[in-house]
Design a protein around this motif. Structure first.
Motif, short mmCIF file in Angstrom:
data_model
loop_
_atom_site.label_atom_id
_atom_site.label_comp_id
_atom_site.label_asym_id
_atom_site.label_seq_id
_atom_site.Cartn_x
_atom_site.Cartn_y
_atom_site.Cartn_z
N THR A 199 58.34 51.02 48.07
CA THR A 199 58.97 49.90 47.38
C THR A 199 59.42 50.36 46.01
O THR A 199 58.89 51.32 45.45
N VAL A 200 60.35 49.68 45.47
CA VAL A 200 60.86 50.00 44.14
C VAL A 200 59.90 49.43 43.11
O VAL A 200 59.51 48.27 43.18
N ASP A 201 59.48 50.28 42.13
CA ASP A 201 58.60 49.83 41.06
C ASP A 201 59.47 49.22 39.97
O ASP A 201 60.23 49.90 39.31
N ASN A 202 59.35 47.92 39.79
CA ASN A 202 60.18 47.23 38.82
C ASN A 202 59.51 47.14 37.44
O ASN A 202 59.97 46.42 36.58
N GLY A 203 58.39 47.86 37.24
CA GLY A 203 57.73 47.90 35.95
C GLY A 203 56.69 46.83 35.76
O GLY A 203 55.96 46.83 34.78
N HIS A 204 56.57 45.89 36.67
CA HIS A 204 55.56 44.84 36.57
C HIS A 204 54.25 45.33 37.18
O HIS A 204 54.24 46.08 38.13
N TRP A 205 53.14 44.86 36.59
CA TRP A 205 51.83 45.22 37.09
C TRP A 205 51.59 44.49 38.40
O TRP A 205 51.94 43.33 38.56
N HIS A 206 50.96 45.18 39.34
CA HIS A 206 50.62 44.54 40.61
C HIS A 206 49.34 45.16 41.15
O HIS A 206 48.97 46.27 40.79
N LEU A 207 48.65 44.43 41.98
CA LEU A 207 47.41 44.88 42.59
C LEU A 207 47.73 45.40 43.98
O LEU A 207 48.28 44.67 44.81
N ASP A 208 47.40 46.64 44.19
CA ASP A 208 47.66 47.26 45.48
C ASP A 208 46.58 46.79 46.46
O ASP A 208 45.41 46.69 46.11
N LYS A 209 46.94 46.50 47.66
CA LYS A 209 45.99 46.03 48.66
C LYS A 209 45.02 47.14 49.05
O LYS A 209 44.01 46.88 49.69
N ARG A 210 45.28 48.36 48.61
CA ARG A 210 44.39 49.47 48.96
C ARG A 210 43.20 49.58 48.01
O ARG A 210 42.35 50.43 48.19
N VAL A 211 43.09 48.72 46.98
CA VAL A 211 41.93 48.74 46.09
C VAL A 211 40.76 48.13 46.85
O VAL A 211 40.83 46.97 47.27
N PRO A 212 39.68 48.90 47.02
CA PRO A 212 38.56 48.38 47.81
C PRO A 212 37.82 47.25 47.09
O PRO A 212 37.69 47.23 45.87
N ILE A 213 37.32 46.33 47.88
CA ILE A 213 36.54 45.20 47.35
C ILE A 213 35.30 45.73 46.64
O ILE A 213 34.87 45.18 45.63
N ALA A 214 34.72 46.81 47.15
CA ALA A 214 33.51 47.38 46.53
C ALA A 214 33.79 47.81 45.09
O ALA A 214 32.93 47.64 44.22
N LEU A 215 34.96 48.36 44.82
CA LEU A 215 35.31 48.76 43.46
C LEU A 215 35.42 47.54 42.55
O LEU A 215 34.91 47.54 41.42
N ILE A 216 36.05 46.50 43.03
CA ILE A 216 36.17 45.27 42.24
C ILE A 216 34.79 44.67 41.98
O ILE A 216 34.48 44.25 40.86
N ALA A 217 33.93 44.65 43.00
CA ALA A 217 32.58 44.11 42.85
C ALA A 217 31.78 44.95 41.86
O ALA A 217 31.08 44.41 40.99
N ALA A 218 31.89 46.27 41.96
CA ALA A 218 31.15 47.16 41.06
C ALA A 218 31.60 46.95 39.61
O ALA A 218 30.76 46.90 38.70
N MET A 219 32.88 46.82 39.40
CA MET A 219 33.38 46.60 38.04
C MET A 219 32.94 45.24 37.50
O MET A 219 32.61 45.11 36.32
N THR A 220 32.91 44.24 38.36
CA THR A 220 32.47 42.90 37.95
C THR A 220 30.99 42.93 37.57
O THR A 220 30.59 42.38 36.53
N ILE A 221 30.17 43.58 38.40
CA ILE A 221 28.74 43.67 38.11
C ILE A 221 28.49 44.47 36.84
O ILE A 221 27.66 44.10 36.01
N GLN A 222 29.23 45.56 36.67
CA GLN A 222 29.08 46.38 35.47
C GLN A 222 29.46 45.58 34.22
O GLN A 222 28.77 45.63 33.21
#
Length: 91
Positions: A9-32
């Motif tokens: 896809t074309v990167d238009n410069g806007h921030w976006h969340l890739d669906k490949r970010v694992p839920i475990a990483l998000i949970a670990a960052m939230t807990i931290q």
């Protein structure tokens, strides 16, 4: 004109969340982050307690200095009384 590979896809410069970010990483960052906030809150409570104790204790040094000064005057008075008693007993 350059061709883009299929599937990209074309990167238009806007921030976006890739669906490949694992839920475990998000949970670990939230807990931290939660742990860091809890730690900071506990540290702040300890600092507040120590500040209150320091304020309460700060007057002790001043009172001690006054008492030491009074003791010095009392000691001088006792020494004068002893000297007079010694002179009276020598007579």
């Amino acid at each position: 004109m350059a061709m883009q590979p299929a599937g990209n896809t074309v990167d238009n410069g806007h921030w976006h969340l890739d669906k490949r970010v694992p839920i475990a990483l998000i949970a670990a960052m939230t807990i931290q982050t939660a742990g860091a906030l809890i730690w900071a809150g506990a540290a702040m409570q300890r600092i507040d307690y120590m500040e209150r104790e320091l304020i309460a204790i700060s007057g002790v040094g001043e009172r001690t200095a006054r008492l030491e000064e009074q003791m010095r005057y009392l000691r001088q008075s006792v020494d004068r009384i002893e000297t007079k008693l010694d002179r009276l007993s020598d007579n």
